[in-house]
Design a protein around this motif. Structure first.
Motif, PDB file in Angstrom:
ATOM      1  N   THR A 100       0.836  -1.206   0.000  1.00  0.00           N
ATOM      2  CA  THR A 100       0.000   0.000   0.000  1.00  0.00           C
ATOM      3  C   THR A 100       0.868   1.252   0.000  1.00  0.00           C
ATOM      4  OG1 THR A 100      -1.805  -1.120   1.167  1.00  0.00           O
ATOM      5  CG2 THR A 100      -1.723   1.282   1.322  1.00  0.00           C
ATOM      6  N   ALA A 101       1.883   1.249   0.872  1.00  0.00           N
ATOM      7  CA  ALA A 101       2.800   2.395   0.926  1.00  0.00           C
ATOM      8  C   ALA A 101       3.579   2.530  -0.380  1.00  0.00           C
ATOM      9  CB  ALA A 101       3.764   2.232   2.099  1.00  0.00           C
ATOM     10  N   LEU A 102       3.993   1.410  -0.942  1.00  0.00           N
ATOM     11  CA  LEU A 102       4.744   1.454  -2.199  1.00  0.00           C
ATOM     12  C   LEU A 102       3.883   2.014  -3.318  1.00  0.00           C
ATOM     13  CD1 LEU A 102       7.258   0.793  -3.841  1.00  0.00           C
ATOM     14  CD2 LEU A 102       6.417  -1.550  -4.100  1.00  0.00           C
ATOM     15  N   GLY A 103       2.620   1.556  -3.407  1.00  0.00           N
ATOM     16  CA  GLY A 103       1.735   2.062  -4.448  1.00  0.00           C
ATOM     17  C   GLY A 103       1.497   3.554  -4.332  1.00  0.00           C
ATOM     18  N   THR A 115     -12.497  -6.367   4.843  1.00  0.00           N
ATOM     19  CA  THR A 115     -13.541  -5.697   4.054  1.00  0.00           C
ATOM     20  C   THR A 115     -13.658  -4.213   4.365  1.00  0.00           C
ATOM     21  OG1 THR A 115     -15.208  -6.260   5.714  1.00  0.00           O
ATOM     22  CG2 THR A 115     -14.881  -7.831   3.915  1.00  0.00           C
ATOM     23  N   ASP A 116     -13.031  -3.748   5.443  1.00  0.00           N
ATOM     24  CA  ASP A 116     -13.141  -2.335   5.810  1.00  0.00           C
ATOM     25  C   ASP A 116     -12.128  -1.524   5.009  1.00  0.00           C
ATOM     26  OD1 ASP A 116     -13.295   0.168   6.975  1.00  0.00           O
ATOM     27  OD2 ASP A 116     -13.526  -0.628   9.006  1.00  0.00           O
ATOM     28  N   PRO A 117     -12.607  -0.657   4.110  1.00  0.00           N
ATOM     29  CA  PRO A 117     -11.665   0.110   3.275  1.00  0.00           C
ATOM     30  C   PRO A 117     -10.881   1.156   4.054  1.00  0.00           C
ATOM     31  CG  PRO A 117     -13.915   0.850   2.906  1.00  0.00           C
ATOM     32  CD  PRO A 117     -14.005  -0.359   3.783  1.00  0.00           C
ATOM     33  N   ALA A 118     -11.309   1.472   5.297  1.00  0.00           N
ATOM     34  CA  ALA A 118     -10.574   2.455   6.100  1.00  0.00           C
ATOM     35  C   ALA A 118      -9.308   1.868   6.689  1.00  0.00           C
ATOM     36  CB  ALA A 118     -11.466   2.986   7.222  1.00  0.00           C
ATOM     37  N   ARG A 119      -9.118   0.558   6.556  1.00  0.00           N
ATOM     38  CA  ARG A 119      -7.918  -0.071   7.115  1.00  0.00           C
ATOM     39  C   ARG A 119      -6.665   0.388   6.386  1.00  0.00           C
ATOM     40  NH1 ARG A 119      -4.045  -4.036   4.877  1.00  0.00           N
ATOM     41  NH2 ARG A 119      -3.017  -4.971   6.679  1.00  0.00           N
ATOM     42  N   GLY A 120      -6.672   0.348   5.043  1.00  0.00           N
ATOM     43  CA  GLY A 120      -5.484   0.722   4.273  1.00  0.00           C
ATOM     44  C   GLY A 120      -5.662   1.948   3.408  1.00  0.00           C
ATOM     45  N   ARG A 121      -6.928   2.275   3.088  1.00  0.00           N
ATOM     46  CA  ARG A 121      -7.262   3.467   2.293  1.00  0.00           C
ATOM     47  C   ARG A 121      -6.479   3.523   0.985  1.00  0.00           C
ATOM     48  NH1 ARG A 121      -9.971   7.423   5.575  1.00  0.00           N
ATOM     49  NH2 ARG A 121     -10.098   6.720   7.736  1.00  0.00           N
ATOM     50  N   GLY A 171      -8.821   4.440  -3.354  1.00  0.00           N
ATOM     51  CA  GLY A 171      -8.862   5.669  -4.143  1.00  0.00           C
ATOM     52  C   GLY A 171      -7.595   5.876  -4.952  1.00  0.00           C
ATOM     53  N   ASP A 172      -6.443   5.519  -4.374  1.00  0.00           N
ATOM     54  CA  ASP A 172      -5.179   5.644  -5.108  1.00  0.00           C
ATOM     55  C   ASP A 172      -5.127   4.687  -6.290  1.00  0.00           C
ATOM     56  OD1 ASP A 172      -4.272   7.593  -3.387  1.00  0.00           O
ATOM     57  OD2 ASP A 172      -3.220   6.185  -2.070  1.00  0.00           O
ATOM     58  N   LEU A 173      -5.638   3.454  -6.096  1.00  0.00           N
ATOM     59  CA  LEU A 173      -5.663   2.493  -7.208  1.00  0.00           C
ATOM     60  C   LEU A 173      -6.548   3.012  -8.332  1.00  0.00           C
ATOM     61  CD1 LEU A 173      -5.079  -0.169  -8.601  1.00  0.00           C
ATOM     62  CD2 LEU A 173      -6.847  -1.253  -7.187  1.00  0.00           C
ATOM     63  N   ALA A 174      -7.718   3.519  -7.972  1.00  0.00           N
ATOM     64  CA  ALA A 174      -8.617   4.027  -9.011  1.00  0.00           C
ATOM     65  C   ALA A 174      -7.979   5.197  -9.758  1.00  0.00           C
ATOM     66  CB  ALA A 174      -9.937   4.451  -8.374  1.00  0.00           C
ATOM     67  N   GLU A 175      -7.333   6.114  -9.044  1.00  0.00           N
ATOM     68  CA  GLU A 175      -6.682   7.264  -9.688  1.00  0.00           C
ATOM     69  C   GLU A 175      -5.559   6.808 -10.616  1.00  0.00           C
ATOM     70  OE1 GLU A 175      -4.161  11.261  -8.428  1.00  0.00           O
ATOM     71  OE2 GLU A 175      -5.660  10.437  -7.041  1.00  0.00           O
ATOM     72  N   ALA A 176      -4.762   5.831 -10.172  1.00  0.00           N
ATOM     73  CA  ALA A 176      -3.676   5.322 -11.008  1.00  0.00           C
ATOM     74  C   ALA A 176      -4.229   4.635 -12.254  1.00  0.00           C
ATOM     75  CB  ALA A 176      -2.805   4.354 -10.202  1.00  0.00           C
ATOM     76  N   ALA A 236     -15.667  10.032   0.343  1.00  0.00           N
ATOM     77  CA  ALA A 236     -15.272  11.273  -0.325  1.00  0.00           C
ATOM     78  C   ALA A 236     -14.106  11.039  -1.282  1.00  0.00           C
ATOM     79  CB  ALA A 236     -14.906  12.327   0.723  1.00  0.00           C
ATOM     80  N   VAL A 237     -13.115  10.244  -0.850  1.00  0.00           N
ATOM     81  CA  VAL A 237     -11.969   9.951  -1.721  1.00  0.00           C
ATOM     82  C   VAL A 237     -12.419   9.144  -2.937  1.00  0.00           C
ATOM     83  CG1 VAL A 237      -9.818   8.650  -1.852  1.00  0.00           C
ATOM     84  CG2 VAL A 237     -10.256  10.137   0.104  1.00  0.00           C
ATOM     85  N   LEU A 238     -13.366   8.236  -2.739  1.00  0.00           N
ATOM     86  CA  LEU A 238     -13.895   7.465  -3.876  1.00  0.00           C
ATOM     87  C   LEU A 238     -14.605   8.389  -4.858  1.00  0.00           C
ATOM     88  CD1 LEU A 238     -15.316   4.333  -2.017  1.00  0.00           C
ATOM     89  CD2 LEU A 238     -13.284   4.420  -3.467  1.00  0.00           C
ATOM     90  N   ASP A 239     -15.335   9.375  -4.338  1.00  0.00           N
ATOM     91  CA  ASP A 239     -16.001  10.339  -5.229  1.00  0.00           C
ATOM     92  C   ASP A 239     -14.974  11.170  -5.999  1.00  0.00           C
ATOM     93  OD1 ASP A 239     -18.444   9.438  -4.478  1.00  0.00           O
ATOM     94  OD2 ASP A 239     -18.971  11.148  -3.207  1.00  0.00           O
ATOM     95  N   ARG A 240     -13.862  11.497  -5.350  1.00  0.00           N
ATOM     96  CA  ARG A 240     -12.800  12.221  -6.063  1.00  0.00           C
ATOM     97  C   ARG A 240     -12.277  11.385  -7.225  1.00  0.00           C
ATOM     98  NH1 ARG A 240      -7.997  13.102  -2.364  1.00  0.00           N
ATOM     99  NH2 ARG A 240      -7.384  11.033  -3.137  1.00  0.00           N
ATOM    100  N   ALA A 241     -12.043  10.097  -6.965  1.00  0.00           N
ATOM    101  CA  ALA A 241     -11.570   9.213  -8.029  1.00  0.00           C
ATOM    102  C   ALA A 241     -12.624   9.073  -9.122  1.00  0.00           C
ATOM    103  CB  ALA A 241     -11.217   7.856  -7.440  1.00  0.00           C
TER     104      ALA A 241
END
Length: 941
Positions: free
Chosen positions: A696-699, A728-734, A737-742, A773-778
């Motif tokens: 996650t940090a590398l991505g 299943t909790d997306p707040a664990r690694g967050r 949104g970065d994957l979608a943006e990439a 909110a981050v998903l909406d940004r993506a």
């Protein structure tokens, strides 16, 4: 012509110079690469000569001529000896190029066939040295290498200084090393050219000493021993290596609480002046070396009536120094104290400790000295030491408690209750709290070699498992043995089931099994009446359920927080307090999360729990990062990483957090390095949890670095791992949104929308507002890529407002940046000022550099005059047509600020300042900074 070089450092030693010296080495290299000269200075043994030889070997290859000299103290009275070393082999090559008077003077000085002196042939000799260097430089670059400059004869030193001051642009570089006991080095710079760089060598840190010892093959030393080596050596690498060698070769370890044994090679260096002391003064110094915090009052109480006079005698010989601020007695170097103690006969040492056992005011110190004055077992001494260990533990000094516990076990008779092994195991548990894992493991293995009592054996097995950290595959064979020793005892089985829960999570990656084992452990502990382990198991169960998005998580947290509580659990990094913190930060309650983890950090620092401190530092750093305080987060993450590497606790987790902080507010290259390091270590340990976190940090770092393809590869792997782990909790690694943006950046908008849709379901179910909110940004980026610009603009504007209200400052700034980028696709003026302001507020320097690059890539069009001037710039007449950033730069120009000062104050690069000024000149039809001042003052430029 090249003079033969005999100062190439042996290959086996070359890696040493980068241990703790890479920054200094880099500074010296840059200076030499520019054609400058370097003076390395510091105390004896600090590593100057090692770096000097390496630099000489590297830059000697590019030099046409290399001149070298090195003197000793016994040779320093011989005139022109250093000059002979430098020019002896090149005299024949340069003599015919010198005027007759200079040639005669130089040959006389080098060969000794005449009686040349500085008084008689001063000018001719000075000019001869200068002319010789010029003649050599005419053939190609010259490198002058001088080690131990403090021992160069005065005549040679004066001649070198004369020539160095007059070299000018002639290609002659000087590389020198000099021994200095303090910061004074200016007088030695007189022998080098005026623009020379002075590089000070400071003591190595404990982590650097550990790396040096490991590199030299002294790998069997416990961390507590390395700590003692660092303290005794004062961070001096030569002293540290000699101490490490002596300890490796000595089969008999020191008793707990005693100073390190000092090898003969070092004793001779520091004790030669002891022979000049009186016998009584030596006894006084021995008592001082045996004490933890010696003072004149303590020495008096220990029977040293003439302590002041004897200390003054020692201080005059450079053995002792008295602190100016207070009464403490301090040895000139820690090694003097250790060597003095090691040199004393055993009976004299015991006598010193016996005197201090009654003189010391602190009960812990009295007990320690009593133990070191006692030979053999003694139940009374053992009991006093056990009480002192408890007191040290309560004071938050677990390392001292471990040392006292071992001393207590040593003096406990075999048939006593508690038995010696019980006290050893207590010492091992204190060692774990202090972060001394290898000491704890050694104690536990020692107990297991002879213990027959099931409770002692299980307790020892648990210590072995605890010291493995996340590398639990290394202790797989322990669990069957521990279960066999536990039998059907619910209290012992609860301990093992708790560790099996961790194994299921870290090794198998099975959240369901881990939750089941934790619940089983809690039930067993409750049946046995073991409230501490019941609370620990419930806290772990709550953490697992939070990560799983399990509906029972709030109820389990309440059970874990229910009275009666155990204070050891409330501040433990796997306790209920930290479970609550995780729940708060995942639920976007950042102020309360900060308050919770800050209180936990304060408490564990009071208790001296190193492992928990490392965890809570990471928690606080994560909170600050989410809040957009990137500078503060970076400081905390670096502190956590330094402590983790120093103790060997939580290195992978700290590297992950440090990578995220570096990518947000530091150096992206460092972020990539840390993330890859974390992934590699997690894979080696078979730790799927932290492999996913490392990826996650590398991505994220790859995304910030502009490597969208790499970010997609890393984050797709995270998706696979978390699916397998059952998270299943997306707040664990967050990371979603970065994957979608990439994915949008590489044109995979369909997959990006799939990631958003799948993640949104769980985020809605769990109420993760910031994730939504981050998903909406993506999703806005997906829409923009599909040509739906107006809808994307509306969505991004809403996202920025929502993130601002939630307090996620960095994500808010990223939304503003995306909004500015989207507006560049429309006709008309575009401003990145809002994004730059928000990133500057966050101190998110890597992101700020992206904003600067985007602003420079698209020239801005003149904006209409604003109705009101930006902050504090109302008085700038004639500058109304400038954009906000242009007006700020112009205002600072009027104050007389340089471009570099403007860049520092506005957190932008000098290049951006220059580009902004160019636009200002073009818009206003002016040519210089002076014209800005004239225009603002209402005068015609």
């Amino acid at each position: 012509m090249t003079v033969p070089r005999d100062f190439q450092e042996p290959a086996r030693c070359r890696p040493d110079l980068v241990i703790g010296r890479d920054e200094l080495f880099g500074q010296a290299r840059e200076q030499l690469a520019r054609g400058g000269s370097v003076l390395l200075h510091g105390p004896a043994g600090i590593g100057k000569s090692t770096v000097l030889r390496a630099l000489a070997a590297e830059y000697g290859e590019a030099a046409h001529t290399v001149l070298r000299c090195s003197s000793t103290e016994s040779e320093s009275h011989l005139p022109f000896l250093a000059l002979a070393d430098l020019f002896g082999l090149v005299l024949d090559d340069v003599s015919d190029k010198l005027p007759a008077a200079q040639r005669t003077a130089l040959e006389s000085a080098l060969t000794g066939r005449g009686e040349s002196t500085l008084q008689r042939d001063g000018l001719a000799l000075r000019l001869a040295v200068l002319s010789a260097l010029r003649a050599l430089a005419a053939e190609g670059p010259v490198l002058v290498v001088a080690d131990d400059v403090q021992w160069l004869d005065p005549a040679s030193l004066e001649l070198l200084g004369f020539a160095a001051r007059r070299l000018g642009d002639i290609p002659v570089r000087m590389l020198c090393a000099v021994r200095t006991d303090g910061p004074e080095y200016d007088r030695h710079l007189r022998a080098l050219p005026p623009d020379s760089l002075a590089v000070r060598f400071n003591p190595l840190t404990r982590a650097q000493v550990a790396a040096l010892l490991d590199h030299r093959g002294y790998t069997g030393l416990q961390r507590s021993t390395v700590r003692d080596i660092h303290r005794t050596s004062g961070g001096n690498p030569f002293y540290a290596l000699e101490l490490g060698r002596a300890l490796t070769e000595n089969p008999t370890p020191s008793r707990p609480g005693e100073p390190l044994p000092v090898p003969t090679s070092l004793r001779a260096l520091v004790l030669s002046r002891l022979e000049m002391l009186s016998e009584e003064a030596r006894r006084t110094l021995l008592v001082a070396s045996a004490g933890a915090r010696p003072t004149p009052a303590l020495l008096h109480a220990a029977g040293r009536r003439d302590a002041e006079a004897e200390m003054a005698q020692a201080a005059a010989l450079g053995l002792l120094a008295t602190e100016a601020e207070g009464p403490a007695v301090r040895f000139a170097h820690p090694l003097i104290s250790a060597a003095l103690y090691a040199e004393a006969p055993a009976q004299d040492r015991r006598d010193a400790h016996r005197a201090l056992s009654t003189a010391a005011s602190d009960p812990i110190e009295r007990a320690r000295h009593l133990a070191l004055a006692t030979v053999g077992t003694d139940p009374e001494v053992a009991a006093r030491l056990a009480e002192a260990a408890t007191l040290a533990r309560d004071r938050g000094a677990p390392s001292m408690a471990a040392s006292l516990g071992l001393l207590s076990a040593r003096h406990t008779p075999a048939d006593s209750v508690p038995a010696p092994d019980v006290r050893r195991l207590a010492a091992a548990e204190d060692a774990i709290t202090a972060g001394e894992l290898d000491l704890a493991r050694d104690i536990a293995r020692d107990v297991l070699s002879r213990a027959t009592v099931p409770a002692d054996r299980v307790r020892a097995w648990i210590i072995v498992i605890d010291t493995a950290g996340h590398a639990m595959t290394e202790v797989d064979a322990v669990f069957p043995q521990a279960l066999a020793d536990a039998g059907d005892d619910p209290e012992l089985l609860a301990l093992i089931r708790y560790q099996l829960a961790w194994r299921a999570l870290l090794v198998e990656g099975d959240f369901v099994e881990a939750r089941g084992e934790a619940a089983h452990s809690a039930a067993l502990a409750a049946r046995a009446g073991d409230r501490y382990n019941e609370l620990m198991a419930l806290s772990f169960q709550a953490q697992l359920e939070t990560l799983m998005g399990h509906p029972d998580a709030p109820a389990t947290i309440k059970r874990a927080l229910k009275e009666p509580q155990d204070p050891r659990v409330s501040s433990h990094h796997n306790g209920a307090g930290y479970s609550r913190f995780r729940w708060l930060i995942m639920s976007d309650q950042l102020p309360e999360a900060r308050a919770t983890v800050t209180a936990l950090l304060r408490e564990v620092r009071r208790r001296g729990s190193v492992e928990s401190e490392v965890h809570f530092l990471r928690g606080l750093a994560e909170t600050e990062l989410r809040s957009g305080h990137c500078g503060r987060a970076l400081d905390l993450a670096r502190e956590s990483l330094m402590m983790a590497r120093d103790t060997g606790i939580g290195e992978v987790a700290s590297a992950v957090l440090a990578s995220l902080a570096e990518a947000s507010g530091g150096q992206v290259e460092r972020a990539l390095e840390l993330a890859r390091e974390a992934v590699d270590h997690a894979e080696e340990n078979g730790d799927q949890m932290y492999e996913s976190r490392g990826l996650t940090a590398l991505g994220y770092a790859q995304l910030v670095a502009g490597d969208a393809q790499g970010a997609v590869r890393s984050l797709r792997r995270v998706r696979e791992l978390e699916h397998g782990l059952g998270i299943t909790d997306p707040a664990r690694g967050r990371w979603q949104g970065d994957l979608a943006e990439a994915l949008v950046r590489i044109g995979e908008t369909g997959e990006a929308q799939d990631v958003i849709d799948v993640t949104r379901v769980n985020a809605l179910r769990l109420g993760r507002e910031s994730v939504l909110a981050v998903l909406d940004r993506a999703e806005a980026l997906v829409r923009a890529a599909r040509g739906e610009h107006e809808a994307a603009l509306v969505q991004l504007t809403s996202v920025q407002d929502r993130l601002a209200k939630l307090g996620h400052g960095l994500e808010e700034a990223r939304a503003a940046f995306a909004l500015a980028q989207l507006r560049t696709r429309r006709p008309g003026p575009t401003s990145y000022d809002e994004a730059a302001r928000l990133f500057r507020r966050c101190r998110a320097l890597p992101w700020l550099r992206q904003v600067e690059a985007a602003a420079l890539a698209r020239p801005t069009e003149p904006e209409p005059a604003p109705t009101a001037a930006p902050d504090g710039l109302e008085g700038l007449q004639g500058l109304e047509g400038l954009a906000s950033m242009e007006r700020q730069v112009a205002a600072l120009v009027m104050e007389g600020a340089t471009n570099r000062e403007i860049a520092a104050r506005l957190f932008i690069s000098v290049k951006t300042v220059e580009a902004t000024l160019t636009r200002v000149y073009r818009k206003l039809g002016i040519r210089s900074r002076v014209d800005i001042v004239r225009l603002a003052a209402g005068r015609r430029p």
